[in-house]
Design a protein around this motif. Structure first.
Motif, short mmCIF file in Angstrom:
data_model
loop_
_atom_site.label_atom_id
_atom_site.label_comp_id
_atom_site.label_asym_id
_atom_site.label_seq_id
_atom_site.Cartn_x
_atom_site.Cartn_y
_atom_site.Cartn_z
N PRO A 11 -10.55 31.96 11.60
CA PRO A 11 -10.46 33.42 11.80
C PRO A 11 -11.08 33.88 13.11
N GLN A 21 -9.19 31.48 5.85
CA GLN A 21 -10.58 31.91 5.96
C GLN A 21 -11.48 30.83 6.56
N GLU A 78 -7.42 25.14 2.17
CA GLU A 78 -7.14 26.51 2.61
C GLU A 78 -5.75 26.60 3.22
#
Length: 464
Positions: free
Chosen positions: A370, A388, A394
């Motif tokens: 991010p 994230q 993820e």
């Protein structure tokens, strides 16, 4: 500049069509924007042979150059290699290692930049010729290489011509490690400080890079501006009325696509491992494909390390389908149902392709940390699925979410995303800078300063 005369812009970009380097699109778009705004534009760029032998070419891209632009190709001898051995000197034949060492030292003495410093002399000679034949009103240098900044400073010294430094990249900032490159007292840092201090404007692709330079070189920071990368309005027009895929979501699957250069610290391995995990959890993803288009590395031959990683996932419906001509980019995007944005971590890195991604209206999976400048670009957009943190689990999560959304999107959804992206168009990004510079040129022209007569490049161009 006399009344009624079109202002003459000298635009300096080592990489210009048919180069297919990453920065060529910003250079092409900027030169075209000035030409379409009524400027007379001359471009100084490297010779075609450099691109043909070393970096690769996109000959179709030349068709996008505004026909009014005059392109001057300046001889450039790359230290990496001369394919024609008949052009090798006796010293190089005897010892290529010694020749390379001496050549690198000579280039650095010409201008404090590895590989490209030796271009200074030819570049300044070409600048003198252009200015003598048709006086230049403004110079924009697009870097890297940073030697592209030198013609503007040269004409400013000789004839008080204003110049702009367009930082497509950074000179002394390591954008991934977030640290200064080299000593603050080095010759190249002193040169950068001098160039920035005398420039009429300096452009940076995002606010983080602009702020870093303002802290490091505050003397002229009032003239530092963010001129972001952008998408072309002509490009966006290809997606007006885009329809949802006419397919059985479970039977036919979807096509996830990445288009761009894969290089450096990009989380390719994590992305592909996440893709493998997603295929195990979703019938839709298991029936889908992941397609990589673009370049693997910065040179003509694909990076073997990247090829090796891609080959590990061949049985997971991952395929590499080669580079894409700029003229075919829109057609390639239309083959995708969702777009993968794979980037290395850096608050300073704004990928050029994120603007094209946004313009399509397609769902976007952000496969990067991010803390990356593209996060700011895409914040507020619907159908955007950011990670994230960077790991395979993820990546799996956001790929699953993207697949679910991509399978149900409608023409109205695409149109809404396209409307949101309008502020990222090239016209919006360059409109105010071009107006500002037109006023500066007009004001300077009212002073009726004649161009000075001067000889070819001299040692006085150096800074000690």
């Amino acid at each position: 500049m006399t009344v009624g005369k079109r202002p003459h812009l000298l635009y300096v970009a080592w990489g210009f069509p048919p180069s297919r380097s990453a920065g060529v699109y910003r250079a092409l778009a900027t030169a075209n924007a000035f030409a379409r705004s009524g400027w007379e534009v001359t471009v100084l760029t490297a010779s075609r042979e450099v691109f043909e032998y070393q970096t690769g070419t996109d000959t179709e891209l030349e068709k996008a150059v505004d026909p009014t632009i005059h392109v001057v190709r300046v001889p450039f001898s790359w230290i990496r290699g001369e394919p024609d051995l008949s052009n090798w000197s006796k010293l190089r034949v005897a010892s290529n290692l010694l020749w390379t060492h001496l050549r690198a030292r000579k280039d650095w003495l010409e201008f404090p930049e590895a590989v490209y410093g030796g271009w200074r002399r030819e570049l300044i000679n070409a600048t003198n010729i252009v200015h003598k034949e048709k006086p230049v009103d403004l110079v924009i240098g697009s870097a890297n290489p940073n030697v592209d900044f030198l013609p503007g400073w040269h004409l400013h010294r000789k004839s008080r011509v204003p110049y702009v430094m367009d930082y497509r990249d950074t000179w002394h900032l390591d954008v991934y490690a977030d640290r200064r490159i080299g000593s603050p007292r080095s010759r190249s840092v002193r040169r950068e400080r001098q160039l920035l201090k005398q420039s009429v404007e300096a452009w940076f692709v995002n606010g983080a890079i602009c702020d870093w330079h303002a802290r490091e070189y505050p003397e002229n920071s009032k003239n530092y501006h963010v001129v972001a990368n952008a998408f072309e309005e002509e490009f966006a027009s290809n997606f007006v009325g885009l329809q949802s895929p006419a397919k059985d979501a479970l039977g036919d699957g979807l096509v996830f696509g990445y288009l761009g250069t894969i290089y450096g610290p990009m989380p390719l391995k994590e992305t592909l491992e996440g893709w493998r995990k997603a295929r195990q959890k979703s019938r839709l993803v298991a029936a889908s494909r992941l397609v990589i288009r673009g370049r693997l590395g910065h040179f003509t031959e694909p990076d073997p390390k990247v090829l090796a990683i891609l080959s590990e996932y061949r049985n997971d419906q991952v395929s590499y389908e080669g580079p894409v001509s700029k003229t075919d980019v829109a057609a390639v995007y239309k083959q995708f149902d969702a777009l993968l944005l794979i980037l290395g971590r850096s608050k300073y890195v704004t990928s050029g392709k994120v603007f094209e991604y946004a313009a399509t209206g397609l769902p976007i999976t952000s496969l990067h940390h991010p803390e990356t400048a593209t996060t700011e670009v895409l914040s507020g957009r619907e159908d955007w699925f950011p990670m994230q943190e960077v790991n395979a689990d993820e990546a799996c999560r956001v790929l699953l979410a993207t697949a679910e959304r991509a399978a149900e999107m409608t023409a109205a959804d695409y149109a809404k995303n396209q409307q949101w992206a309008l502020h990222l168009s090239r016209g919006k990004q360059l409109e105010q800078p071009i107006k500002r510079l037109a006023e500066i040129v007009k004001k300077d022209g009212d002073q009726c300063v004649p161009p000075l007569e001067f000889s070819s490049s001299s040692e006085s161009d150096h800074i000690s």
